[in-house]
Design an enzyme around this catalytic site. Sequence first.
Site, PDB file in Angstrom:
ATOM      1  N   ASP A  42      15.600  89.086   8.916  1.00 53.47           N
ATOM      2  CA  ASP A  42      14.169  88.788   8.970  1.00 53.47           C
ATOM      3  C   ASP A  42      13.622  89.155  10.349  1.00 53.47           C
ATOM      4  O   ASP A  42      14.130  88.694  11.369  1.00 53.47           O
ATOM      5  CB  ASP A  42      13.937  87.295   8.689  1.00 53.47           C
ATOM      6  CG  ASP A  42      12.482  86.986   8.353  1.00 53.47           C
ATOM      7  OD1 ASP A  42      11.654  87.914   8.395  1.00 53.47           O
ATOM      8  OD2 ASP A  42      12.172  85.820   8.062  1.00 53.47           O
ATOM      9  N   ASP A  73      20.513  91.126  12.511  1.00 56.10           N
ATOM     10  CA  ASP A  73      19.713  90.106  11.857  1.00 56.10           C
ATOM     11  C   ASP A  73      18.923  90.783  10.728  1.00 56.10           C
ATOM     12  O   ASP A  73      18.870  92.020  10.641  1.00 56.10           O
ATOM     13  CB  ASP A  73      18.780  89.482  12.898  1.00 56.10           C
ATOM     14  CG  ASP A  73      17.989  88.309  12.343  1.00 56.10           C
ATOM     15  OD1 ASP A  73      18.491  87.608  11.453  1.00 56.10           O
ATOM     16  OD2 ASP A  73      16.852  88.113  12.797  1.00 56.10           O
TER      17      ASP A  73
END
Length: 256
Positions: free
Chosen positions: A10, A8
Amino acid sequence: MIKAVISDMDGVIYRGKQVIVGAQDFVDRLRADNTPFLFLTNNAEQTPLDLKLKLAQMGIHGIEEENFITSAMATAMFLRSQKERATAFVIGGGGLMNELYNVGFSLSESHPDYVVVSKTANFNFEMLKKAVRLIDAGAKFIGTNPDMIDPVEGGNEPAAGTILAAISAATGKKPYIVGKPNSLMMMLATRKLGVHPEEALMVGDRMDTDIVGGMEAGMKTALVLSGVTTMAMIEHFPYKPDYVFNHVGEIGLDKL
């Protein structure tokens, strides 16, 4: 043995406009070891080039366009596997439209095969009305991701899930959503990297999207505590990650 990494962004590489400690070291180690990797994001608005430039501006270097998979890319990959050269009515930005063009789709408001929806600041009543009528007429309802809100400077703003909810309320139909936490997006990512899911590590900061999606796709999972999830919150879920780290700088694939 872990041969590839899907991560991922963020909460893992950056948080808001701040780079997370160890992020550049993490990228440097992956490149030095020739470990294939992808940054996976539910963002359907930006292209891989946009994302590469965004990270470069934040000070994260050594990442190329092929190191990204967005929910727009995953949606296009999935729809092409369902029907080649299909037509779609799109509520979304240039990133989504570009990916659909790339897989041979045509954009149409006349009896399209699909209504494909993502976040867009341009959403209005006319788009809502068209989407409802096309779905009522038989178009299949597709969403890029289920996120209801996105955190932005100064608070939150409505995201793709909010638009999907409006259309769903008007049609009585639920969309098929490709992005996280659907494990389909994780599986498409491993296919893009050319590895089996059990050979890949999913790195994320959210138990309810990154970790559950990676687990359901058959991947090893690593939770980092640099984003949304805290150590105390892990106990509230009926599943757990394989590994827990304070931040990505602590991840050494040779030790897993």
